[in-house]
Design a protein around this motif. Structure first.
Motif, PDB file in Angstrom:
ATOM      1  N   LYS A  57      -5.285   7.885 -11.274  1.00  0.00           N
ATOM      2  CA  LYS A  57      -5.039   7.298  -9.949  1.00  0.00           C
ATOM      3  C   LYS A  57      -6.201   7.572  -9.011  1.00  0.00           C
ATOM      4  O   LYS A  57      -6.713   6.666  -8.336  1.00  0.00           O
ATOM      5  CB  LYS A  57      -3.755   7.877  -9.342  1.00  0.00           C
ATOM      6  CG  LYS A  57      -2.454   7.336  -9.899  1.00  0.00           C
ATOM      7  CD  LYS A  57      -1.291   7.904  -9.092  1.00  0.00           C
ATOM      8  CE  LYS A  57       0.040   7.371  -9.573  1.00  0.00           C
ATOM      9  NZ  LYS A  57       1.167   7.878  -8.746  1.00  0.00           N
ATOM     10  N   SER A  77      -1.188  11.712   4.464  1.00  0.00           N
ATOM     11  CA  SER A  77      -1.313  10.324   4.022  1.00  0.00           C
ATOM     12  C   SER A  77      -0.055   9.504   4.266  1.00  0.00           C
ATOM     13  O   SER A  77      -0.123   8.284   4.454  1.00  0.00           O
ATOM     14  CB  SER A  77      -1.675  10.281   2.530  1.00  0.00           C
ATOM     15  OG  SER A  77      -0.680  10.923   1.741  1.00  0.00           O
ATOM     16  N   THR A  78       1.114  10.156   4.271  1.00  0.00           N
ATOM     17  CA  THR A  78       2.374   9.430   4.453  1.00  0.00           C
ATOM     18  C   THR A  78       2.549   8.917   5.877  1.00  0.00           C
ATOM     19  O   THR A  78       3.102   7.856   6.105  1.00  0.00           O
ATOM     20  CB  THR A  78       3.572  10.327   4.085  1.00  0.00           C
ATOM     21  OG1 THR A  78       3.434  11.581   4.788  1.00  0.00           O
ATOM     22  CG2 THR A  78       3.602  10.587   2.585  1.00  0.00           C
ATOM     23  N   ASN A 129      -8.685   1.751   0.594  1.00  0.00           N
ATOM     24  CA  ASN A 129      -7.392   1.281   0.093  1.00  0.00           C
ATOM     25  C   ASN A 129      -7.526  -0.025  -0.677  1.00  0.00           C
ATOM     26  O   ASN A 129      -6.620  -0.848  -0.700  1.00  0.00           O
ATOM     27  CB  ASN A 129      -6.413   1.102   1.262  1.00  0.00           C
ATOM     28  CG  ASN A 129      -6.941   0.143   2.317  1.00  0.00           C
ATOM     29  OD1 ASN A 129      -8.047  -0.387   2.183  1.00  0.00           O
ATOM     30  ND2 ASN A 129      -6.158  -0.088   3.344  1.00  0.00           N
ATOM     31  N   ASP A 187      -5.070  -0.772  -6.346  1.00  0.00           N
ATOM     32  CA  ASP A 187      -3.626  -1.031  -6.403  1.00  0.00           C
ATOM     33  C   ASP A 187      -2.808   0.258  -6.338  1.00  0.00           C
ATOM     34  O   ASP A 187      -1.587   0.222  -6.440  1.00  0.00           O
ATOM     35  CB  ASP A 187      -3.279  -1.790  -7.691  1.00  0.00           C
ATOM     36  CG  ASP A 187      -3.904  -3.182  -7.724  1.00  0.00           C
ATOM     37  OD1 ASP A 187      -4.062  -3.764  -6.630  1.00  0.00           O
ATOM     38  OD2 ASP A 187      -4.248  -3.654  -8.811  1.00  0.00           O
ATOM     39  N   VAL A 188      -3.479   1.384  -6.177  1.00  0.00           N
ATOM     40  CA  VAL A 188      -2.800   2.679  -6.156  1.00  0.00           C
ATOM     41  C   VAL A 188      -2.144   2.911  -4.790  1.00  0.00           C
ATOM     42  O   VAL A 188      -2.728   2.611  -3.744  1.00  0.00           O
ATOM     43  CB  VAL A 188      -3.801   3.815  -6.454  1.00  0.00           C
ATOM     44  CG1 VAL A 188      -3.143   5.177  -6.289  1.00  0.00           C
ATOM     45  CG2 VAL A 188      -4.367   3.668  -7.860  1.00  0.00           C
ATOM     46  N   ASP A 189      -0.918   3.424  -4.808  1.00  0.00           N
ATOM     47  CA  ASP A 189      -0.249   3.843  -3.581  1.00  0.00           C
ATOM     48  C   ASP A 189      -0.903   5.139  -3.122  1.00  0.00           C
ATOM     49  O   ASP A 189      -0.734   6.190  -3.746  1.00  0.00           O
ATOM     50  CB  ASP A 189       1.247   4.049  -3.842  1.00  0.00           C
ATOM     51  CG  ASP A 189       2.005   4.483  -2.594  1.00  0.00           C
ATOM     52  OD1 ASP A 189       1.369   4.730  -1.551  1.00  0.00           O
ATOM     53  OD2 ASP A 189       3.242   4.598  -2.670  1.00  0.00           O
ATOM     54  N   THR A 193      -0.318   7.159  -0.828  1.00  0.00           N
ATOM     55  CA  THR A 193       0.583   8.256  -0.452  1.00  0.00           C
ATOM     56  C   THR A 193       1.038   9.048  -1.668  1.00  0.00           C
ATOM     57  O   THR A 193       1.469  10.198  -1.535  1.00  0.00           O
ATOM     58  CB  THR A 193       1.814   7.733   0.301  1.00  0.00           C
ATOM     59  OG1 THR A 193       2.587   6.890  -0.562  1.00  0.00           O
ATOM     60  CG2 THR A 193       1.399   6.950   1.536  1.00  0.00           C
ATOM     61  N   THR A 194       0.971   8.444  -2.853  1.00  0.00           N
ATOM     62  CA  THR A 194       1.333   9.159  -4.079  1.00  0.00           C
ATOM     63  C   THR A 194       0.121   9.783  -4.752  1.00  0.00           C
ATOM     64  O   THR A 194       0.270  10.605  -5.650  1.00  0.00           O
ATOM     65  CB  THR A 194       2.027   8.219  -5.080  1.00  0.00           C
ATOM     66  OG1 THR A 194       1.099   7.209  -5.525  1.00  0.00           O
ATOM     67  CG2 THR A 194       3.233   7.546  -4.446  1.00  0.00           C
TER      68      THR A 194
END
Length: 349
Positions: free
Chosen positions: A54, A215-216, A244, A247-249, A251-252
């Motif tokens: 990721k 990040s959240t 950003n 395609d990675v989130d 926040t995860t």
């Protein structure tokens, strides 16, 4: 008719080549491009290689030239630092700052001319502030033909941050080309360390209105890319933001958001800098000799062949020339340690 088609096709090819050449010429006149990035990857949360995938995907989406990475934890993912290099297709330098498994990384698309590391011991700043829970902090300095890039992770302790800041400022003032700094600095713009950096010639290059932590639901910008320049090379920021594009989130992926800056710069090919006032260990070429500079007391110096064979192991002082008599021509790897600094560089004999 066939002959006419052939002539028209040839004319079209010539036109494409002509305008392509004009386009390349125009791009060349506008300067070189450099993309820098910094990313705190919350290393203790990386428990398997899928998490490294990721992080690598986020980095690759920006296509950076250099990346500062913080909180690289190798307890659960063996050789995490090396994996980051492999998965991004970049060169990787790892500086252990905590125990034997935790530290910072510098990734680069190209092999640096030389790399130096500097450790800052926990409590180095003294004072009465609460000690940093981590053992040490550090700085990785990579030299490239037209600039230096520094990767760091500042302490939570203000006095220790002052020590790191003083070291970075002294290095930048003695450098012969632009110096860029990337890292999680654990400070806001108004904090003492940042004020000191700006008062001594550093400029924040990223957009501090784009918050990076947590990040959240980001409320602060504590991840920075800064520039210092007193050389003949000039540059300007052309793009900056949060990385950003993948395609990675995000926040995860980490509790920090990744920051990137793109600059355009112009330089003179083959710049020869003035190293007379250089502060810090380094080897410079003078004629057919390699001389030690910036050494305090004695430095441990080793030379290795590219196959790993030890060719030289000696203690040397400021101004000494590497004893190269009897060594075969070719490329060798220099390793030099002086105090808390380690310097490595490939040399051609």
């Amino acid at each position: 008719m066939d002959r006419l088609k052939t002539i028209l096709r040839y004319a079209l090819i010539m036109a494409v080549c002509f305008f392509s050449g004009i386009s390349r010429l125009y791009a060349g006149e506008s300067g070189k491009q450099l993309t820098m990035m910094t990313y705190n990857i919350q290393g203790h949360s990386i428990i398997n290689s899928r998490q490294v995938d990721k992080i690598a995907s986020v980095i690759k989406s920006v296509i950076p030239d250099v990346v500062a990475i913080q909180e690289v934890d190798q307890r659960y993912v063996k050789d995490c630092a090396a994996q980051l290099g492999t998965k991004t297709g970049m060169k990787s330098r790892f500086l252990v700052t905590h125990s034997t498994y935790f530290g910072i990384v510098l990734l680069s698309k190209e092999e640096p001319l030389g790399v130096k590391t500097h450790l800052i011991a926990k409590g180095a700043g003294g004072g009465t502030a609460k000690p940093d829970p981590d053992d040490n902090r550090g700085i990785i300095i990579a030299e490239f033909p037209d600039y230096y890039f520094l990767s760091t992770h500042y302490s939570l302790n203000a006095e220790d941050r002052d020590v790191a800041t003083d070291y970075i400022i002294n290095f930048a003032k003695s450098a012969d080309k632009p110096v860029f700094l990337g890292g999680d600095l654990n400070i806001k713009e108004t904090y003492r360390a940042m004020v000191t950096l700006k008062e001594n010639g550093f400029t924040i290059l990223n957009d501090t209105k784009l918050f990076t932590y947590p990040s959240t639901d980001p409320v602060d910008c504590i991840d920075f890319i800064l520039g210092y320049n007193k050389s003949s090379i000039s540059y300007k920021v052309t793009e900056r933001g949060i990385a950003n594009q993948s395609d990675v989130d995000l926040t995860t992926a980490s509790d920090h958001l990744p920051v990137y800056v793109k600059i355009e710069y112009t330089s003179t090919t083959g710049i020869e800098g003035n190293t007379a006032d250089y502060k810090g260990i380094k080897v410079i070429k003078s004629g057919d000799r390699y001389l030690l500079k910036g050494v305090e007391g004695f430095a441990c110096v080793k030379l290795y062949s590219m196959t790993g064979k030890l060719l030289l192991n000696a203690c040397m002082k400021e101004g000494d020339a590497l004893p190269l008599n009897g060594l075969e021509s070719g490329m060798v790897l220099l390793w030099m340690k002086n105090g808390d600094e380690v310097y490595t560089r490939k040399l051609i004999l």
